[in-house]
Write a protein that holds these residues in place. Structure first.
Motif, PDB file in Angstrom:
ATOM      1  N   HIS A 127      17.044 -10.858  -7.991  1.00  0.00           N
ATOM      2  CA  HIS A 127      15.852 -10.885  -7.143  1.00  0.00           C
ATOM      3  C   HIS A 127      15.339  -9.455  -7.065  1.00  0.00           C
ATOM      4  CE1 HIS A 127      13.076 -11.399  -3.904  1.00  0.00           C
ATOM      5  NE2 HIS A 127      13.485 -12.607  -3.584  1.00  0.00           N
ATOM      6  N   GLU A 128      14.373  -9.134  -7.925  1.00  0.00           N
ATOM      7  CA  GLU A 128      13.952  -7.746  -8.073  1.00  0.00           C
ATOM      8  C   GLU A 128      13.323  -7.192  -6.799  1.00  0.00           C
ATOM      9  OE1 GLU A 128      11.912  -4.886 -11.432  1.00  0.00           O
ATOM     10  OE2 GLU A 128      11.567  -7.054 -11.476  1.00  0.00           O
ATOM     11  N   GLU A 129      12.536  -8.017  -6.066  1.00  0.00           N
ATOM     12  CA  GLU A 129      11.897  -7.537  -4.845  1.00  0.00           C
ATOM     13  C   GLU A 129      12.938  -7.182  -3.795  1.00  0.00           C
ATOM     14  OE1 GLU A 129      11.054 -10.229  -6.460  1.00  0.00           O
ATOM     15  OE2 GLU A 129       8.927 -10.074  -6.969  1.00  0.00           O
ATOM     16  N   LYS A 130      13.910  -8.067  -3.615  1.00  0.00           N
ATOM     17  CA  LYS A 130      14.966  -7.801  -2.633  1.00  0.00           C
ATOM     18  C   LYS A 130      15.791  -6.588  -3.041  1.00  0.00           C
ATOM     19  CE  LYS A 130      18.871  -9.943  -0.225  1.00  0.00           C
ATOM     20  NZ  LYS A 130      19.781  -8.802  -0.502  1.00  0.00           N
ATOM     21  N   PHE A 131      16.082  -6.473  -4.341  1.00  0.00           N
ATOM     22  CA  PHE A 131      16.840  -5.322  -4.832  1.00  0.00           C
ATOM     23  C   PHE A 131      16.093  -4.021  -4.549  1.00  0.00           C
ATOM     24  CE2 PHE A 131      17.495  -2.296  -8.341  1.00  0.00           C
ATOM     25  CZ  PHE A 131      18.849  -2.027  -8.168  1.00  0.00           C
ATOM     26  N   MET A 132      14.763  -4.040  -4.730  1.00  0.00           N
ATOM     27  CA  MET A 132      13.973  -2.847  -4.490  1.00  0.00           C
ATOM     28  C   MET A 132      13.998  -2.470  -3.009  1.00  0.00           C
ATOM     29  SD  MET A 132      12.109  -0.429  -5.752  1.00  0.00           S
ATOM     30  CE  MET A 132      11.411  -0.898  -7.345  1.00  0.00           C
ATOM     31  N   LEU A 133      13.855  -3.462  -2.115  1.00  0.00           N
ATOM     32  CA  LEU A 133      13.897  -3.190  -0.679  1.00  0.00           C
ATOM     33  C   LEU A 133      15.254  -2.631  -0.271  1.00  0.00           C
ATOM     34  CD1 LEU A 133      12.713  -3.302   2.177  1.00  0.00           C
ATOM     35  CD2 LEU A 133      13.460  -5.697   2.310  1.00  0.00           C
ATOM     36  N   ASP A 134      16.322  -3.241  -0.761  1.00  0.00           N
ATOM     37  CA  ASP A 134      17.666  -2.748  -0.442  1.00  0.00           C
ATOM     38  C   ASP A 134      17.841  -1.306  -0.914  1.00  0.00           C
ATOM     39  OD1 ASP A 134      18.250  -5.199   0.652  1.00  0.00           O
ATOM     40  OD2 ASP A 134      19.367  -5.930  -1.092  1.00  0.00           O
ATOM     41  N   SER A 135      17.332  -1.014  -2.106  1.00  0.00           N
ATOM     42  CA  SER A 135      17.449   0.338  -2.646  1.00  0.00           C
ATOM     43  C   SER A 135      16.668   1.336  -1.804  1.00  0.00           C
ATOM     44  CB  SER A 135      16.942   0.362  -4.098  1.00  0.00           C
ATOM     45  OG  SER A 135      17.707  -0.497  -4.926  1.00  0.00           O
ATOM     46  N   MET A 136      15.483   0.930  -1.354  1.00  0.00           N
ATOM     47  CA  MET A 136      14.677   1.800  -0.488  1.00  0.00           C
ATOM     48  C   MET A 136      15.420   2.130   0.802  1.00  0.00           C
ATOM     49  SD  MET A 136      10.930   0.048  -0.866  1.00  0.00           S
ATOM     50  CE  MET A 136       9.809   0.475  -2.212  1.00  0.00           C
TER      51      MET A 136
ATOM     52  N   GLU B  51      10.612  -9.613   7.276  1.00  0.00           N
ATOM     53  CA  GLU B  51      10.708 -11.067   7.463  1.00  0.00           C
ATOM     54  C   GLU B  51       9.477 -11.613   8.172  1.00  0.00           C
ATOM     55  OE1 GLU B  51      14.343 -11.632   9.537  1.00  0.00           O
ATOM     56  OE2 GLU B  51      15.617 -11.072   7.825  1.00  0.00           O
ATOM     57  N   PHE B  52       8.938 -10.822   9.109  1.00  0.00           N
ATOM     58  CA  PHE B  52       7.736 -11.272   9.813  1.00  0.00           C
ATOM     59  C   PHE B  52       6.541 -11.351   8.861  1.00  0.00           C
ATOM     60  CE2 PHE B  52       3.760 -10.242  11.976  1.00  0.00           C
ATOM     61  CZ  PHE B  52       3.733 -11.191  12.986  1.00  0.00           C
ATOM     62  N   THR B  53       6.374 -10.350   8.038  1.00  0.00           N
ATOM     63  CA  THR B  53       5.214 -10.318   7.136  1.00  0.00           C
ATOM     64  C   THR B  53       5.400 -11.223   5.922  1.00  0.00           C
ATOM     65  OG1 THR B  53       6.089  -8.451   5.857  1.00  0.00           O
ATOM     66  CG2 THR B  53       4.757  -7.930   7.805  1.00  0.00           C
ATOM     67  N   GLU B  54       6.670 -11.504   5.575  1.00  0.00           N
ATOM     68  CA  GLU B  54       6.996 -12.268   4.370  1.00  0.00           C
ATOM     69  C   GLU B  54       6.458 -11.581   3.114  1.00  0.00           C
ATOM     70  OE1 GLU B  54       5.548 -16.222   5.057  1.00  0.00           O
ATOM     71  OE2 GLU B  54       7.273 -16.759   6.298  1.00  0.00           O
ATOM     72  N   THR B  55       6.309 -10.267   3.188  1.00  0.00           N
ATOM     73  CA  THR B  55       5.902  -9.446   2.050  1.00  0.00           C
ATOM     74  C   THR B  55       6.816  -8.225   1.985  1.00  0.00           C
ATOM     75  OG1 THR B  55       4.289  -8.251   3.410  1.00  0.00           O
ATOM     76  CG2 THR B  55       3.479 -10.176   2.186  1.00  0.00           C
ATOM     77  N   TYR B  56       6.614  -7.388   0.996  1.00  0.00           N
ATOM     78  CA  TYR B  56       7.478  -6.229   0.790  1.00  0.00           C
ATOM     79  C   TYR B  56       6.699  -4.930   0.993  1.00  0.00           C
ATOM     80  CZ  TYR B  56      11.075  -9.408  -0.785  1.00  0.00           C
ATOM     81  OH  TYR B  56      12.035 -10.395  -0.816  1.00  0.00           O
ATOM     82  N   PRO B  57       7.401  -3.804   1.156  1.00  0.00           N
ATOM     83  CA  PRO B  57       6.739  -2.549   1.534  1.00  0.00           C
ATOM     84  C   PRO B  57       5.564  -2.156   0.649  1.00  0.00           C
ATOM     85  CG  PRO B  57       9.108  -2.311   1.746  1.00  0.00           C
ATOM     86  CD  PRO B  57       8.874  -3.644   1.126  1.00  0.00           C
ATOM     87  N   TRP B  58       5.628  -2.440  -0.628  1.00  0.00           N
ATOM     88  CA  TRP B  58       4.515  -2.085  -1.514  1.00  0.00           C
ATOM     89  C   TRP B  58       3.310  -3.022  -1.338  1.00  0.00           C
ATOM     90  CZ3 TRP B  58       9.423  -3.435  -2.759  1.00  0.00           C
ATOM     91  CH2 TRP B  58       9.643  -4.712  -3.266  1.00  0.00           C
ATOM     92  N   GLU B  59       3.465  -4.045  -0.503  1.00  0.00           N
ATOM     93  CA  GLU B  59       2.360  -4.974  -0.221  1.00  0.00           C
ATOM     94  C   GLU B  59       1.848  -4.854   1.212  1.00  0.00           C
ATOM     95  OE1 GLU B  59       3.480  -8.902  -2.727  1.00  0.00           O
ATOM     96  OE2 GLU B  59       5.000  -8.305  -1.254  1.00  0.00           O
TER      97      GLU B  59
END
Length: 372
Positions: A21-30, A60-68
């Motif tokens: 899960h690339e998006e989750k991996f990126m968030l965890d890395s951040m 979780e509230f936004t259901e999006t990731y930091p780059w969005e």
């Protein structure tokens, strides 16, 4: 020659890993990278963990990731936190917004390479979503609930009488719990007599009680060495020494009796927690809140008053009794005098005495005038 256009690859992404899960991996890395940045600044791991928990909650509230994320996401989250049955205080909301702002500041700093990494993978990059027009502004020194205040002398006396009566009531009934009730009463008296916070009084060990050569009458209870004082900006606990004062000799006597006699009935180690439980553990903050609320409600005090009100009362009383503001500030461990001033809510007796002194300086002895 170095290339000024070079953008580093974040350390957390340098390993040859293919995430499911690339998006989750990126968030965890951040978040891992942000935690390391904070640790490098000397901040506590607990502070970084608290901030990471809020970032995940926001995600979780936004259901999006930091780059969005957009500024509208922050505004919707803020409105959500201010709504419902238990809306956040503005000061708490501002703290949350500050955490999100700091995380965004970290991501948009090109020295860490997150913007380039996100652009390469997702076609968009993080931006700062917090600005002056969508965050809470700090306009006043104190933003707490106005119902919270120091106790009056009458309320304080009633509270401690009720705490002592609870001990006698359990003893007369022949039930277990009298020793715990005595311990609780002494905890509240120590909290007030030394102006301590909840975590400070709960974290005391027997060796934290010190003698004061200037007050030998207090013996080994002439001072309290606080090791769990409130830190600032994630710096960890601050330490200070709080001196016992003559006005609180009654509380110091009870504390000394507890250390030399009553505490040993728990069978706790001589150098262990000052306030042990039957299981030889330390009393919890939640337990102290519950016991304070039980006594408070039993004598009909307002429900807005918490255990912290005893600390407010300590500051107020010291100012009323004429102690220098800097001394009071040092006793309670405030970094700024303005914070100590916020805690102060002097009573009518003090105000009347100040007015009488002022009139006496102008008119002489006011007993011959109508200014009484």
């Amino acid at each position: 020659m170095s290339d000024s256009s070079f953008v580093p690859i974040p350390f957390q992404l340098r390993q040859n890993i293919v995430p499911l899960h690339e998006e989750k991996f990126m968030l965890d890395s951040m978040l891992d990278g942000w935690a390391e940045q904070q640790a490098s600044r000397g901040l506590e791991r607990k502070t970084a963990a608290t901030r990471a928990k809020l970032i995940r909650r926001f995600q979780e509230f936004t259901e999006t990731y930091p780059w969005e994320w957009t500024s509208s996401d922050l505004e919707a989250f803020s409105v959500h936190l201010l709504s419902g049955r238990r809306p956040l205080a503005k000061s708490t909301l501002r703290a949350y917004q500050t955490m999100i702002r700091m995380f965004c500041d970290y991501l948009v700093d090109d020295r860490y390479g997150w913007r380039r990494a996100c652009s390469d993978r997702f076609g968009t990059s993080p931006r700062q979503i917090c600005h002056d027009w969508n965050t809470v502004v700090h306009l006043v020194e104190y933003e707490g609930r106005p119902q919270r205040r120091a106790l009056s002398y009458d309320e304080l006396e009633r509270f401690f009488e009720a705490a002592d009566e609870r001990v006698l009531r359990i003893q007369r009934a022949g039930k277990k719990g009298a020793l715990a009730a005595l311990r609780d009463s002494l905890i509240f008296k120590t909290t007030y007599a030394f102006g301590l916070r909840r975590a400070e009084v709960a974290g005391l060990d027997v060796p934290d009680l010190r003698s004061n050569p200037s007050a030998p009458a207090f013996g080994t209870c002439g001072a309290v060495y606080v090791r769990w004082g409130k830190g600032s900006r994630g710096s960890g606990p601050k330490r200070r020494t709080v001196l016992a004062l003559a006005e609180y000799s009654w509380a110091v006597e009870g504390l000394a009796q507890w250390v030399t006699s009553d505490r040993e009935h728990y069978g706790a180690a001589a150098s262990g927690p000052l306030w042990p439980t039957e299981r030889n553990t330390r009393v919890s903050l939640r337990y102290l809140d519950q016991r304070f609320a039980e006594i408070r409600d039993g004598i009909g005090l307002p429900p807005e008053l918490s255990l912290h009100a005893l600390r407010h009362t300590y500051v107020t009383n010291l100012i009323e009794w004429g102690y220098a503001e800097r001394f009071v500030q040092d006793q309670v461990g405030h970094a700024y005098a303005s914070t100590t001033a916020i805690y102060t809510s002097v009573g009518d007796d003090f105000k009347t005495r100040v007015v009488a002194q002022s009139l006496a300086s102008i008119y002489g002895n006011t007993d011959d005038h109508e200014f009484r």
